[in-house]
Design a protein around this motif. Sequence first.
Motif, PDB file in Angstrom:
ATOM      1  N   MET A   1      19.266  26.011 -18.932  1.00 38.22           N
ATOM      2  CA  MET A   1      17.851  25.653 -18.785  1.00 38.22           C
ATOM      3  C   MET A   1      17.308  26.210 -17.475  1.00 38.22           C
ATOM      4  N   HIS A   2      16.077  26.709 -17.528  1.00 38.04           N
ATOM      5  CA  HIS A   2      15.428  27.296 -16.350  1.00 38.04           C
ATOM      6  C   HIS A   2      14.483  26.260 -15.744  1.00 38.04           C
ATOM      7  N   SER A   3      14.720  25.912 -14.486  1.00 40.00           N
ATOM      8  CA  SER A   3      13.934  24.875 -13.816  1.00 40.00           C
ATOM      9  C   SER A   3      12.806  25.495 -12.998  1.00 40.00           C
ATOM     10  N   ILE A   4      11.592  24.948 -13.169  1.00 40.88           N
ATOM     11  CA  ILE A   4      10.418  25.436 -12.445  1.00 40.88           C
ATOM     12  C   ILE A   4       9.851  24.303 -11.600  1.00 40.88           C
ATOM     13  N   GLY A   5       9.687  24.567 -10.311  1.00 39.86           N
ATOM     14  CA  GLY A   5       9.127  23.578  -9.408  1.00 39.86           C
ATOM     15  C   GLY A   5       7.766  24.000  -8.894  1.00 39.86           C
ATOM     16  N   TYR A   6       6.756  23.180  -9.092  1.00 34.16           N
ATOM     17  CA  TYR A   6       5.404  23.443  -8.598  1.00 34.16           C
ATOM     18  C   TYR A   6       5.233  22.759  -7.243  1.00 34.16           C
ATOM     19  N   LEU A   7       4.853  23.534  -6.233  1.00 37.24           N
ATOM     20  CA  LEU A   7       4.619  23.019  -4.895  1.00 37.24           C
ATOM     21  C   LEU A   7       3.145  22.673  -4.747  1.00 37.24           C
ATOM     22  N   LEU A   8       2.841  21.366  -4.617  1.00 39.99           N
ATOM     23  CA  LEU A   8       1.462  20.904  -4.550  1.00 39.99           C
ATOM     24  C   LEU A   8       1.179  20.269  -3.196  1.00 39.99           C
ATOM     25  N   SER A   9      -0.052  20.402  -2.755  1.00 33.12           N
ATOM     26  CA  SER A   9      -0.516  19.704  -1.563  1.00 33.12           C
ATOM     27  C   SER A   9      -1.895  19.145  -1.859  1.00 33.12           C
ATOM     28  N   ASP A  10      -2.356  18.202  -1.046  1.00 32.86           N
ATOM     29  CA  ASP A  10      -3.661  17.585  -1.300  1.00 32.86           C
ATOM     30  C   ASP A  10      -4.751  18.644  -1.380  1.00 32.86           C
ATOM     31  N   GLY A  11      -5.585  18.514  -2.407  1.00 37.28           N
ATOM     32  CA  GLY A  11      -6.649  19.487  -2.632  1.00 37.28           C
ATOM     33  C   GLY A  11      -6.240  20.628  -3.529  1.00 37.28           C
ATOM     34  N   PHE A  12      -5.054  20.538  -4.163  1.00 37.82           N
ATOM     35  CA  PHE A  12      -4.606  21.639  -5.018  1.00 37.82           C
ATOM     36  C   PHE A  12      -5.547  21.817  -6.214  1.00 37.82           C
ATOM     37  N   GLN A  13      -5.590  23.037  -6.736  1.00 38.02           N
ATOM     38  CA  GLN A  13      -6.444  23.350  -7.882  1.00 38.02           C
ATOM     39  C   GLN A  13      -5.754  22.926  -9.175  1.00 38.02           C
ATOM     40  N   VAL A  14      -6.461  22.190  -9.997  1.00 42.17           N
ATOM     41  CA  VAL A  14      -5.898  21.716 -11.257  1.00 42.17           C
ATOM     42  C   VAL A  14      -5.477  22.888 -12.154  1.00 42.17           C
ATOM     43  N   MET A  15      -6.215  24.010 -12.071  1.00 42.25           N
ATOM     44  CA  MET A  15      -5.875  25.163 -12.906  1.00 42.25           C
ATOM     45  C   MET A  15      -4.453  25.639 -12.673  1.00 42.25           C
ATOM     46  N   ALA A  16      -3.907  25.393 -11.480  1.00 41.54           N
ATOM     47  CA  ALA A  16      -2.542  25.837 -11.202  1.00 41.54           C
ATOM     48  C   ALA A  16      -1.544  25.146 -12.121  1.00 41.54           C
ATOM     49  N   ILE A  17      -1.691  23.828 -12.284  1.00 45.19           N
ATOM     50  CA  ILE A  17      -0.732  23.130 -13.142  1.00 45.19           C
ATOM     51  C   ILE A  17      -1.070  23.296 -14.619  1.00 45.19           C
ATOM     52  N   ALA A  18      -2.274  23.839 -14.918  1.00 44.09           N
ATOM     53  CA  ALA A  18      -2.579  24.167 -16.319  1.00 44.09           C
ATOM     54  C   ALA A  18      -1.602  25.210 -16.845  1.00 44.09           C
ATOM     55  N   SER A  19      -1.072  26.041 -15.939  1.00 42.38           N
ATOM     56  CA  SER A  19      -0.114  27.073 -16.363  1.00 42.38           C
ATOM     57  C   SER A  19       1.176  26.467 -16.896  1.00 42.38           C
ATOM     58  N   GLN A  20       1.409  25.182 -16.647  1.00 38.01           N
ATOM     59  CA  GLN A  20       2.601  24.539 -17.198  1.00 38.01           C
ATOM     60  C   GLN A  20       2.581  24.524 -18.722  1.00 38.01           C
ATOM     61  N   SER A  21       1.367  24.574 -19.290  1.00 42.14           N
ATOM     62  CA  SER A  21       1.261  24.603 -20.750  1.00 42.14           C
ATOM     63  C   SER A  21       1.923  25.849 -21.333  1.00 42.14           C
ATOM     64  N   VAL A  22       1.883  26.951 -20.588  1.00 39.29           N
ATOM     65  CA  VAL A  22       2.522  28.185 -21.059  1.00 39.29           C
ATOM     66  C   VAL A  22       4.020  27.951 -21.234  1.00 39.29           C
ATOM     67  N   PHE A  23       4.650  27.303 -20.268  1.00 38.71           N
ATOM     68  CA  PHE A  23       6.091  27.045 -20.359  1.00 38.71           C
ATOM     69  C   PHE A  23       6.399  25.974 -21.413  1.00 38.71           C
ATOM     70  N   GLU A  24       5.496  25.007 -21.541  1.00 33.71           N
ATOM     71  CA  GLU A  24       5.671  23.984 -22.570  1.00 33.71           C
ATOM     72  C   GLU A  24       5.707  24.606 -23.960  1.00 33.71           C
ATOM     73  N   TYR A  25       4.749  25.496 -24.234  1.00 34.13           N
ATOM     74  CA  TYR A  25       4.701  26.102 -25.561  1.00 34.13           C
ATOM     75  C   TYR A  25       5.767  27.166 -25.748  1.00 34.13           C
ATOM     76  N   ALA A  26       6.256  27.734 -24.664  1.00 34.95           N
ATOM     77  CA  ALA A  26       7.400  28.642 -24.778  1.00 34.95           C
ATOM     78  C   ALA A  26       8.613  27.876 -25.296  1.00 34.95           C
ATOM     79  N   ASN A  27       8.774  26.626 -24.848  1.00 35.38           N
ATOM     80  CA  ASN A  27       9.864  25.801 -25.375  1.00 35.38           C
ATOM     81  C   ASN A  27       9.697  25.570 -26.870  1.00 35.38           C
ATOM     82  N   HIS A  28       8.444  25.309 -27.304  1.00 33.85           N
ATOM     83  CA  HIS A  28       8.191  25.098 -28.737  1.00 33.85           C
ATOM     84  C   HIS A  28       8.534  26.343 -29.544  1.00 33.85           C
ATOM     85  N   VAL A  29       8.077  27.504 -29.049  1.00 31.60           N
ATOM     86  CA  VAL A  29       8.313  28.745 -29.783  1.00 31.60           C
ATOM     87  C   VAL A  29       9.797  29.090 -29.797  1.00 31.60           C
ATOM     88  N   ALA A  30      10.464  28.889 -28.672  1.00 26.44           N
ATOM     89  CA  ALA A  30      11.895  29.222 -28.586  1.00 26.44           C
ATOM     90  C   ALA A  30      12.749  28.263 -29.400  1.00 26.44           C
TER      91      ALA A  30
END
Length: 311
Positions: A1-30
């Motif tokens: 399994m490939h582990s991905i860690g998102y580094l967040l700080s106060d004021g982070f842009q929500v769009m950054a964690i929207a990219s997690q959906s790409v990895f979520e659906y990659a799991n579905h497709v795989a």
Amino acid sequence: MHSIGYLLSDGFQVMAIASQSVFEYANHVAGEPFYRMANYSAHGGEVCSSLGMSVGTRRVSARASVDTWIAAGVNTPLDTPPPREILAFLRRTGTRARRIAGICTGSFVLAEAGLLSNRRATTHWFYAREMQSRFPDVRIEDDRIYIVDGPIWTSAGMTAGLDLALAMVEKDLGPDVARSVAHKLVMPQRRSGGQSQHSEMLDLAPKSDRIQNALNYARKNLGRPLTVEELAGEAHLSPRQFSRVFTEETGQSPAKAIEALRLEAARLMIEKSRHPLETIAKETGFRDRRHMREAFMRGFGLPPQEVRRRV
């Protein structure tokens, strides 16, 4: 399994964690949980986004088993320095990871940590000049969707983070999985890293529907000659009125704007296909390959062959 860690700080842009959906659906497709994701911050606990939404995080630690670290951007990178703990972590431990990425102004975090020194990188176009000024040893390319330089990945602003994540999926699981993920996420196209951040249709931004209609007509018919009389007819104006109104609303003459649309279309075809340059020139309305090359030199300062080589 490939582990991905998102580094967040106060004021982070929500769009950054929207990219997690790409990895979520990659799991579905795989058909298996290939990716595992977690959010991290300097001290752990809840971190507040620029939108005011809080997200739970783990405290960043050298003991965390993470293959890819992704630093999220903030809306005001010039006034919001990254937490010292995050910078220290990246300098000391982060480089042990397989990949480190910065989404949007997350590139500032990597640069501040010294990870972009003597590397190519990109960021949101609005902050590219300031980033180059602050970090002169970084080779900023401000007109790229994302850039991969060894283990370091950086992306342009906002939705470009989705393209960066999708490129990671393609690297890990192959182009078929990446295409399927893009389809499931209803992404209109899978943009290559070398593609421009800018859109001519957005830059022109006419104020009236009649000029917008003429531009839409032009974009759909770039493969053949387009006259002012023809475009004026689409806008229900006389040619003289059309030229005047068009220039007032877009800041460009119709001829200049049409060439820009042809250039954008040709560049996309070069980036996304293997068609011969002669075919691309014909499909996008240039007289021939030489005419297209002259336009590329005026518009991009590069010949089409060089654009294709870089992609």
